[in-house]
Design an enzyme around this catalytic site. Sequence first.
Site, PDB file in Angstrom:
ATOM      1  N   GLU A   1      20.499 -10.398  19.252  1.00 39.79           N
ATOM      2  CA  GLU A   1      21.871 -11.170  19.084  1.00 39.79           C
ATOM      3  C   GLU A   1      21.911 -12.060  17.786  1.00 39.79           C
ATOM      4  O   GLU A   1      20.899 -13.146  17.848  1.00 39.79           O
ATOM      5  CB  GLU A   1      21.957 -11.940  20.515  1.00 39.79           C
TER       6      GLU A   1
ATOM      7  N   CYS B   1      26.811 -19.188  18.149  1.00 37.37           N
ATOM      8  CA  CYS B   1      26.738 -17.925  17.273  1.00 37.37           C
ATOM      9  C   CYS B   1      28.240 -17.563  17.372  1.00 37.37           C
ATOM     10  O   CYS B   1      28.910 -16.717  16.352  1.00 37.37           O
ATOM     11  CB  CYS B   1      25.931 -17.195  17.988  1.00 37.37           C
TER      12      CYS B   1
HETATM   13  P1  NAD Z   1      15.877 -17.888  13.357  1.00 30.79           P
HETATM   14  O1  NAD Z   1      16.095 -16.583  13.064  1.00 30.79           O
HETATM   15  O2  NAD Z   1      15.363 -18.688  11.893  1.00 30.79           O
HETATM   16  O3  NAD Z   1      14.982 -18.537  14.487  1.00 30.79           O
HETATM   17  C1  NAD Z   1      15.307 -17.959  15.961  1.00 30.79           C
HETATM   18  C2  NAD Z   1      13.949 -17.747  16.464  1.00 30.79           C
HETATM   19  O4  NAD Z   1      13.247 -16.671  15.855  1.00 30.79           O
HETATM   20  C3  NAD Z   1      13.238 -18.896  16.711  1.00 30.79           C
HETATM   21  O5  NAD Z   1      12.430 -18.851  17.855  1.00 30.79           O
HETATM   22  C4  NAD Z   1      12.119 -18.658  15.583  1.00 30.79           C
HETATM   23  O6  NAD Z   1      10.908 -19.439  15.599  1.00 30.79           O
HETATM   24  C5  NAD Z   1      11.762 -17.005  15.639  1.00 30.79           C
HETATM   25  N1  NAD Z   1      11.376 -16.613  14.432  1.00 30.79           N
HETATM   26  C6  NAD Z   1      11.325 -17.055  12.901  1.00 30.79           C
HETATM   27  N2  NAD Z   1      10.925 -16.069  12.352  1.00 30.79           N
HETATM   28  C7  NAD Z   1      10.445 -15.349  12.873  1.00 30.79           C
HETATM   29  C8  NAD Z   1       9.516 -14.025  12.703  1.00 30.79           C
HETATM   30  N3  NAD Z   1       9.311 -13.792  11.509  1.00 30.79           N
HETATM   31  N4  NAD Z   1       9.122 -13.108  13.937  1.00 30.79           N
HETATM   32  C9  NAD Z   1       9.660 -13.574  14.872  1.00 30.79           C
HETATM   33  N5  NAD Z   1      10.340 -14.784  15.176  1.00 30.79           N
HETATM   34  C10 NAD Z   1      10.744 -15.611  14.382  1.00 30.79           C
HETATM   35  O7  NAD Z   1      17.248 -18.350  13.631  1.00 30.79           O
HETATM   36  P2  NAD Z   1      17.793 -19.918  13.302  1.00 30.79           P
HETATM   37  O8  NAD Z   1      18.346 -19.884  11.848  1.00 30.79           O
HETATM   38  O9  NAD Z   1      17.102 -20.861  13.843  1.00 30.79           O
HETATM   39  O10 NAD Z   1      19.099 -19.783  14.698  1.00 30.79           O
HETATM   40  C11 NAD Z   1      20.495 -19.759  13.952  1.00 30.79           C
HETATM   41  C12 NAD Z   1      20.807 -18.374  13.976  1.00 30.79           C
HETATM   42  O11 NAD Z   1      20.900 -17.719  15.295  1.00 30.79           O
HETATM   43  C13 NAD Z   1      22.381 -18.417  13.525  1.00 30.79           C
HETATM   44  O12 NAD Z   1      22.472 -17.103  12.690  1.00 30.79           O
HETATM   45  C14 NAD Z   1      23.230 -17.814  14.882  1.00 30.79           C
HETATM   46  O13 NAD Z   1      24.250 -17.189  14.424  1.00 30.79           O
HETATM   47  C15 NAD Z   1      22.031 -16.901  15.546  1.00 30.79           C
HETATM   48  N6  NAD Z   1      22.277 -16.985  17.122  1.00 30.79           N
HETATM   49  C16 NAD Z   1      22.827 -15.868  17.448  1.00 30.79           C
HETATM   50  C17 NAD Z   1      23.316 -15.880  18.860  1.00 30.79           C
HETATM   51  C18 NAD Z   1      23.900 -14.616  19.557  1.00 30.79           C
HETATM   52  O14 NAD Z   1      23.738 -14.529  20.466  1.00 30.79           O
HETATM   53  N7  NAD Z   1      24.375 -13.596  18.797  1.00 30.79           N
HETATM   54  C19 NAD Z   1      23.084 -17.271  19.644  1.00 30.79           C
HETATM   55  C20 NAD Z   1      22.622 -18.140  19.132  1.00 30.79           C
HETATM   56  C21 NAD Z   1      21.995 -17.975  17.665  1.00 30.79           C
END
Ligand code: NAD
Length: 535
Positions: A272, A306
């Site tokens: 997502e 999101c």
């Molecule tokens: P992010 O991808 O940096 O982090 C999300 C999660 O992934 C965190 O728990 C983080 O620690 C983990 N993560 C980071 N690097 C990783 C790796 N290499 N391997 C595995 N896990 C890792 O996202 P963010 O910038 O903190 O969050 C915001 C983003 O999330 C926005 O782009 C938003 O649109 C998206 N989002 C989408 C939804 C949806 O339902 N589509 C919901 C909420 C947020």
Amino acid sequence: MSAQPGRPMAGPADPELDPTATYALDPRRVGQLLGRVHSSGLEFRQTHAPFTGQPLASVPQSSPSDVASAAAIARATQTTWAATDLRGRSEVLLNLHDLVLDRQNDIIDLIQWESGKARKHAFEEVAHVAMTARYYARTARRYLNPQPRLGLYPALTRVRVNRVPKGVVGIISPWNYPFTMALSDGLPALLAGNTIVHKPDSHTVLSALLGMELLEEAGMPPDVWQIVSGPGPAIGPAIIDHVDYVCFTGSTRTGREVATRAADRLIGCSLELGGKNPMLILRDANVSRAAEGAVRACFSSAGQLCVSMERMFIADEIYDRFRDAFIGRVESMRMAADFSYETDLGSLISPAQLDTVTTHVDDAVAKGAEVLAGGQARPDVGPLFYEPTVLDRVNPRMTCFGNETFGPVVSLYRFTDEADAIERANQGSYGLNASIYTRDVARARSIAQRLRCGTVNINEAYGAAFGSIDSPMGGMRESGLGRRQGPEGIHRYTEPQAVATQRLVRYAPMLGMSDETYVKLQTAALRLMKKAHRP
Ligand code: NAD
């Protein structure tokens, strides 16, 4: 830039912003919650309250080997958990439903302290967990019981499809909806008989731990849900390496890495991801209703949502009326670092988010965008506050034109031709959510079919689709893979297993029949089946 763009109202600073005065952040309670992180406790990371910058918790960090041992415990528990009665597992979710509603004030306090969002937006998380728990508790039998399918030979081949749990599910969740994104994706996984290894985002570990504590109070046995904590790049790969399925919510950039690693292990994943969501306001829209919806669409959780709207396409005939109504509402929004339901806009979560928002707006302004409202950080309200911001004259040279800001910033665009508006809404690589405002619902439904995104809300911002738990939620194109919610949201955590029982005849020549005769018989039977309209 307009000489004097409108300013939203700042609420008074709350003189009692003391996290330790909050039940959920009482140091003893925090200690209890943090004790549930699966970690050898060698390293700690300090978290801070976005409202004030004060320290909140010193969170134990998990190493890759802690992740491996958490996964081993989850795996050892899984068979016993899957063997429990589905009715009992559903009961846990129904208990959780009641607990989150009863304890909503504590939950919301904690969400606000960790994320900095406004209270009314934090309530959405409580409601979403309750709705998800109730929905899956009441539908799990339908989705998980063996289903009959058509057999090879009518009446002679009986087929049942079983839903076998994947095993151990890895959940990697973001900070923006720290309570519901931690819990809601795990609930159908539990019902389907899986155990869980979960890594919440480092900013919001306490909200996830509180969710797990409530689940245990609701009747989930210990060890079924393991929480690990640490930076994604450091322990995310270890999660993917030790589980049987990954549910990831976060940015498209990280989602790509998760998908690549999962593919390498040949395990499934749902992703997502981000969006640059469009709202279409057609010429026959109810302007006042659209302006009210637009405020929620753009500024819920300070735009760190999101499915929130960052692009608005408005029919030329009503552009001026809509803009004025919208700006009027934006300027009367109340921003504050407080725990009141009167507040319309909370804080951003981190300096990194504030930096992205500031950079996007400053870049747009430097390249000729007009600021119709907001446009500035508000350190007088709190260290990470940014005004709800409305931009006009945004063009493709500006960073915020096609890139997700994930903050309280929206760009307005005028259109004269609906086909052109649809084409512009479909531009770019994202495809998560859209919203259409019009009095002609039939026309909106037909426009929805031409929009390349996973959910479309008609005469509502995002809540209609997101809150309809029976329907799938997720993104097309670079906004994701797979869906949460609905049957799709639980079936992703299962392997379909077909069990076929053959009676009387066999799938081979019988009673001394030659292969040649058998082939003729089969050919005649195949023709007959088609004539009989059998699928
Ligand atoms: P992010 O991808 O940096 O982090 C999300 C999660 O992934 C965190 O728990 C983080 O620690 C983990 N993560 C980071 N690097 C990783 C790796 N290499 N391997 C595995 N896990 C890792 O996202 P963010 O910038 O903190 O969050 C915001 C983003 O999330 C926005 O782009 C938003 O649109 C998206 N989002 C989408 C939804 C949806 O339902 N589509 C919901 C909420 C947020």
